[in-house]
Design an enzyme around this catalytic site. Sequence first.
Site, short mmCIF file in Angstrom:
data_model
loop_
_atom_site.label_atom_id
_atom_site.label_comp_id
_atom_site.label_asym_id
_atom_site.label_seq_id
_atom_site.Cartn_x
_atom_site.Cartn_y
_atom_site.Cartn_z
N ASP A 25 4.40 9.31 -0.87
CA ASP A 25 3.74 8.72 0.19
C ASP A 25 3.77 6.85 0.58
O ASP A 25 4.24 6.50 -1.16
CB ASP A 25 2.22 8.76 0.31
CG ASP A 25 1.71 8.58 -0.01
OD1 ASP A 25 1.76 8.44 -1.18
OD2 ASP A 25 0.08 7.93 0.57
N GLU B 257 -1.22 10.12 -2.57
CA GLU B 257 -1.85 8.73 -3.38
C GLU B 257 -2.20 7.45 -3.29
O GLU B 257 -3.23 6.84 -3.30
CB GLU B 257 -0.45 8.54 -4.59
CG GLU B 257 -0.48 7.62 -5.36
CD GLU B 257 -1.16 6.02 -5.89
OE1 GLU B 257 -1.86 5.45 -6.65
OE2 GLU B 257 -0.87 5.40 -4.42
N ASP C 97 7.35 1.58 -3.71
CA ASP C 97 5.98 2.08 -3.99
C ASP C 97 5.74 3.35 -3.53
O ASP C 97 5.22 2.95 -2.34
CB ASP C 97 5.07 1.25 -4.07
CG ASP C 97 3.39 1.42 -4.13
OD1 ASP C 97 3.02 3.09 -4.96
OD2 ASP C 97 2.16 1.02 -4.21
N HIS D 1 5.00 9.18 -6.79
CA HIS D 1 4.12 9.75 -4.88
C HIS D 1 5.31 9.52 -4.46
O HIS D 1 5.70 8.65 -4.60
CB HIS D 1 2.46 9.30 -4.56
CG HIS D 1 3.01 8.18 -4.82
ND1 HIS D 1 3.24 7.37 -3.75
CD2 HIS D 1 2.63 6.42 -6.17
CE1 HIS D 1 2.84 5.51 -4.13
NE2 HIS D 1 2.77 5.36 -5.25
N ASP E 289 4.80 4.11 -11.53
CA ASP E 289 3.86 3.47 -10.19
C ASP E 289 3.42 2.22 -10.37
O ASP E 289 2.89 2.22 -9.47
CB ASP E 289 2.92 5.10 -9.80
CG ASP E 289 2.87 4.15 -8.71
OD1 ASP E 289 3.27 3.74 -7.66
OD2 ASP E 289 1.07 4.58 -8.26
N HIS F 62 3.50 -2.70 -0.59
CA HIS F 62 2.54 -3.07 0.54
C HIS F 62 2.89 -4.23 1.44
O HIS F 62 2.09 -4.35 2.19
CB HIS F 62 1.56 -2.28 -0.10
CG HIS F 62 1.00 -1.99 -0.87
ND1 HIS F 62 -0.72 -1.49 -1.06
CD2 HIS F 62 1.37 -0.70 -1.52
CE1 HIS F 62 -0.59 0.09 -1.94
NE2 HIS F 62 0.25 0.43 -2.31
#
Length: 405
Positions: free
Chosen positions: A80, A173, A140, A78, A196, A378
């Site tokens: 994003d 995602e 990520d 992904h 991922d 994150h």
Amino acid sequence: MKAYERFITYVKTHTASSESSESVPSSDCQLTLCHMLADEMRSIGLEGVYEDEHAYVYGFIPASEGCEDKPCIAFIAHLDTVPDFPGENVRPQLIENYDGGDVVLGTSGRSLTAEKFPHLPALKGQTLITTDGTTVLGADDKAGIAAIMTAAERIIAEKLPHGRIAVCFTPDEEIGHGAALLDLERLGAAFAYTVDGEELNEINYETFNAASARWDINGFNIHPGSAKNMMINASLVAMEINSMLPSGDTPAHTEGYEGFFHLTDMSGTVEKAMLSYIIRDHNAAAFEQRIKTMEHIESLINEKYGEGTAKLTVHQQYRNMRERISEHMEIVELAERALRREGMEPVTAPVRGGTDGAQLTFRGLLCPNLGTGGYSFHGPYEHITAEHLETAARIVMNIVDENLK
């Protein structure tokens, strides 16, 4: 091009998704990377490259001669990055021949330390890639994109035998919408893998069952001097609702297969209050019971304070893909063989979250998840090594090769 060189380029492109947007993609910046990847796909020799207005980009490697009968595999990652921590102006730090010790993250006041991240000494001697402490890194899932693109380039350049390969990069995602508009007919794959995850030796084919829950609470505001037996303070009712949930069933107190209620947002006055939760459990029956628990609380609150005081709205998000993949474990075993070729013993672990693969599996495309070798996604402590990125690319190539056997 080496995988880490691609990765550095990708992470400098801002692609954070937006939870408040109703468009797809949720942020226009994702289209920038979509266009970049489409151009790169064409330059390295992928065919049928297609990008749509929703920031999905597809590319294909036709089967080599004699391999046309092999099933088509798709590799998906992904575009994003997470919306709730800064992802713009990413300035990655490269530390060659890393010594395994603490790493100061720019001038942010943050540091990677072995005390908090005990795996760091095991990365000694590798090229460590970190943030400067002010943004996410974007591993990520730009690490997954880099691994897939590097593998695709090498398969084409080295003329390696292969069945048909499909590549797709998706938006949004991180806000749970990544697989919704993926065109399965265009993709044309028999099965797929998202790239991922974190640990390189992990294969994930179990996810949570997932739902979101929103409470809208209506109070009755009156002057506090004459409020006895009349005032209903919506904020206090919200606190009461939360207190009726099991206090140990939160992300901070659970692990492995244990589910939870997670309060993600709250606001309130005397007149009105709002609570937002996500509900998660690997076990389908336990998941349904968690929803029933909230429904029971809604009934109790309205009985106590009056009908309409509390309104609960639950939205189903995704289900545990084990329900489908457990019937086709040959695609997990294929990935296991690919990992063993890199000297790793595969571990199958539940994802305490979701992937595009969960939605795709229930749309009919079986899709386990592979690791990228990144850590601490994150947030500002995200890091990965160049060597792990290279290994992730080789794992993709190994899967393609094992598919011929």
